[in-house]
Motif scaffolding. Structure first.
Motif, PDB file in Angstrom:
ATOM      1  N   GLY A  15     -60.982 -55.118  68.228  1.00  0.00           N
ATOM      2  CA  GLY A  15     -61.286 -53.732  67.918  1.00  0.00           C
ATOM      3  C   GLY A  15     -61.039 -53.471  66.444  1.00  0.00           C
ATOM      4  O   GLY A  15     -60.795 -54.398  65.657  1.00  0.00           O
ATOM      5  N   ILE A  16     -61.079 -52.216  66.055  1.00  0.00           N
ATOM      6  CA  ILE A  16     -60.926 -51.885  64.645  1.00  0.00           C
ATOM      7  C   ILE A  16     -59.589 -52.354  64.085  1.00  0.00           C
ATOM      8  O   ILE A  16     -59.521 -52.862  62.957  1.00  0.00           O
ATOM      9  N   CYS A  17     -58.527 -52.241  64.841  1.00  0.00           N
ATOM     10  CA  CYS A  17     -57.208 -52.680  64.348  1.00  0.00           C
ATOM     11  C   CYS A  17     -57.126 -54.197  64.224  1.00  0.00           C
ATOM     12  O   CYS A  17     -56.630 -54.716  63.217  1.00  0.00           O
ATOM     13  N   GLY A  18     -57.605 -54.908  65.222  1.00  0.00           N
ATOM     14  CA  GLY A  18     -57.555 -56.364  65.174  1.00  0.00           C
ATOM     15  C   GLY A  18     -58.387 -56.939  64.045  1.00  0.00           C
ATOM     16  O   GLY A  18     -57.940 -57.827  63.315  1.00  0.00           O
ATOM     17  N   LEU A  19     -59.605 -56.428  63.885  1.00  0.00           N
ATOM     18  CA  LEU A  19     -60.469 -56.936  62.828  1.00  0.00           C
ATOM     19  C   LEU A  19     -59.959 -56.559  61.439  1.00  0.00           C
ATOM     20  O   LEU A  19     -60.042 -57.352  60.496  1.00  0.00           O
ATOM     21  N   GLY A  54     -55.089 -43.997  58.266  1.00  0.00           N
ATOM     22  CA  GLY A  54     -56.034 -45.052  58.625  1.00  0.00           C
ATOM     23  C   GLY A  54     -57.113 -45.221  57.565  1.00  0.00           C
ATOM     24  O   GLY A  54     -57.473 -46.339  57.193  1.00  0.00           O
ATOM     25  N   TRP A  55     -57.632 -44.092  57.070  1.00  0.00           N
ATOM     26  CA  TRP A  55     -58.642 -44.146  56.000  1.00  0.00           C
ATOM     27  C   TRP A  55     -58.044 -44.744  54.734  1.00  0.00           C
ATOM     28  O   TRP A  55     -58.711 -45.495  54.018  1.00  0.00           O
ATOM     29  N   ARG A  56     -56.794 -44.433  54.439  1.00  0.00           N
ATOM     30  CA  ARG A  56     -56.136 -45.014  53.255  1.00  0.00           C
ATOM     31  C   ARG A  56     -56.068 -46.540  53.378  1.00  0.00           C
ATOM     32  O   ARG A  56     -56.298 -47.269  52.413  1.00  0.00           O
ATOM     33  N   ALA A  57     -55.733 -47.014  54.551  1.00  0.00           N
ATOM     34  CA  ALA A  57     -55.668 -48.462  54.761  1.00  0.00           C
ATOM     35  C   ALA A  57     -57.049 -49.087  54.614  1.00  0.00           C
ATOM     36  O   ALA A  57     -57.203 -50.139  53.971  1.00  0.00           O
ATOM     37  N   LEU A  58     -58.067 -48.447  55.175  1.00  0.00           N
ATOM     38  CA  LEU A  58     -59.431 -48.964  55.053  1.00  0.00           C
ATOM     39  C   LEU A  58     -59.897 -48.933  53.599  1.00  0.00           C
ATOM     40  O   LEU A  58     -60.604 -49.840  53.142  1.00  0.00           O
ATOM     41  N   LEU A  67     -67.713 -47.159  55.549  1.00  0.00           N
ATOM     42  CA  LEU A  67     -67.649 -46.539  56.871  1.00  0.00           C
ATOM     43  C   LEU A  67     -67.831 -45.024  56.836  1.00  0.00           C
ATOM     44  O   LEU A  67     -68.316 -44.436  57.803  1.00  0.00           O
ATOM     45  N   ARG A  68     -67.434 -44.378  55.732  1.00  0.00           N
ATOM     46  CA  ARG A  68     -67.484 -42.912  55.663  1.00  0.00           C
ATOM     47  C   ARG A  68     -68.860 -42.326  55.983  1.00  0.00           C
ATOM     48  O   ARG A  68     -68.937 -41.314  56.669  1.00  0.00           O
ATOM     49  N   PRO A  69     -69.965 -42.920  55.494  1.00  0.00           N
ATOM     50  CA  PRO A  69     -71.271 -42.328  55.806  1.00  0.00           C
ATOM     51  C   PRO A  69     -71.600 -42.289  57.301  1.00  0.00           C
ATOM     52  O   PRO A  69     -72.444 -41.509  57.729  1.00  0.00           O
ATOM     53  N   THR A  70     -70.933 -43.096  58.092  1.00  0.00           N
ATOM     54  CA  THR A  70     -71.201 -43.123  59.529  1.00  0.00           C
ATOM     55  C   THR A  70     -70.227 -42.255  60.321  1.00  0.00           C
ATOM     56  O   THR A  70     -70.368 -42.126  61.531  1.00  0.00           O
ATOM     57  N   ALA A  71     -69.239 -41.673  59.636  1.00  0.00           N
ATOM     58  CA  ALA A  71     -68.183 -40.915  60.310  1.00  0.00           C
ATOM     59  C   ALA A  71     -68.509 -39.433  60.379  1.00  0.00           C
ATOM     60  O   ALA A  71     -69.148 -38.873  59.495  1.00  0.00           O
ATOM     61  N   LEU A  72     -68.046 -38.812  61.441  1.00  0.00           N
ATOM     62  CA  LEU A  72     -68.137 -37.361  61.596  1.00  0.00           C
ATOM     63  C   LEU A  72     -66.728 -36.801  61.525  1.00  0.00           C
ATOM     64  O   LEU A  72     -65.872 -37.157  62.345  1.00  0.00           O
ATOM     65  N   LEU A  74     -63.377 -34.652  61.952  1.00  0.00           N
ATOM     66  CA  LEU A  74     -62.807 -33.763  62.947  1.00  0.00           C
ATOM     67  C   LEU A  74     -62.444 -32.453  62.267  1.00  0.00           C
ATOM     68  O   LEU A  74     -62.106 -32.427  61.083  1.00  0.00           O
ATOM     69  N   GLN A  75     -62.467 -31.371  62.985  1.00  0.00           N
ATOM     70  CA  GLN A  75     -62.088 -30.092  62.406  1.00  0.00           C
ATOM     71  C   GLN A  75     -60.622 -30.141  61.955  1.00  0.00           C
ATOM     72  O   GLN A  75     -59.759 -30.591  62.684  1.00  0.00           O
ATOM     73  N   GLY A  76     -60.374 -29.712  60.722  1.00  0.00           N
ATOM     74  CA  GLY A  76     -59.010 -29.675  60.205  1.00  0.00           C
ATOM     75  C   GLY A  76     -58.580 -30.937  59.502  1.00  0.00           C
ATOM     76  O   GLY A  76     -57.481 -31.009  58.984  1.00  0.00           O
ATOM     77  N   TYR A  77     -59.415 -31.963  59.486  1.00  0.00           N
ATOM     78  CA  TYR A  77     -59.078 -33.223  58.824  1.00  0.00           C
ATOM     79  C   TYR A  77     -60.125 -33.536  57.777  1.00  0.00           C
ATOM     80  O   TYR A  77     -61.273 -33.136  57.876  1.00  0.00           O
ATOM     81  N   THR A  78     -59.725 -34.298  56.774  1.00  0.00           N
ATOM     82  CA  THR A  78     -60.685 -34.751  55.765  1.00  0.00           C
ATOM     83  C   THR A  78     -60.739 -36.260  55.779  1.00  0.00           C
ATOM     84  O   THR A  78     -59.769 -36.931  56.124  1.00  0.00           O
ATOM     85  N   LEU A  79     -61.880 -36.788  55.431  1.00  0.00           N
ATOM     86  CA  LEU A  79     -62.045 -38.238  55.338  1.00  0.00           C
ATOM     87  C   LEU A  79     -61.627 -38.650  53.961  1.00  0.00           C
ATOM     88  O   LEU A  79     -61.460 -39.664  53.554  1.00  0.00           O
TER      89      LEU A  79
END
Length: 79
Positions: A15-19, A54-58, A67-72, A74-79
């Protein structure tokens, strides 16, 4: 630890964490193997939530901007 000794790193789950862990280890010159139970890729309709740390680690791995262009957001959070 003796120079002849080697550490074997096994990551269970592709998954995302393992990879991401495998990529980080590879960039540090550390060999690992990723094990995955599923024989094929599948789209199950599930969502993956990645919060700020998580985004900081990525970003540190250089894959956040890809990955950001494919992300939506969440309300109250920023990418």
């Amino acid at each position: 630890m003796d120079a002849a000794e080697e550490l074997d790193i096994v990551i269970v789950g592709a998954g995302i964490c393992g990879l991401t862990t495998a990529l980080a280890l590879h960039r540090k010159g550390i060999k690992s193997v990723v094990l995955e139970r599923s024989e094929t890729l599948r789209a199950s309709g599930a969502a993956i939530a990645i919060l700020t740390n998580g985004w900081r680690a990525l970003d540190q791995l250089g894959i956040g901007p890809k990955l950001r262009p494919t992300a939506l957001p969440l309300q109250g959070y920023t990418l």
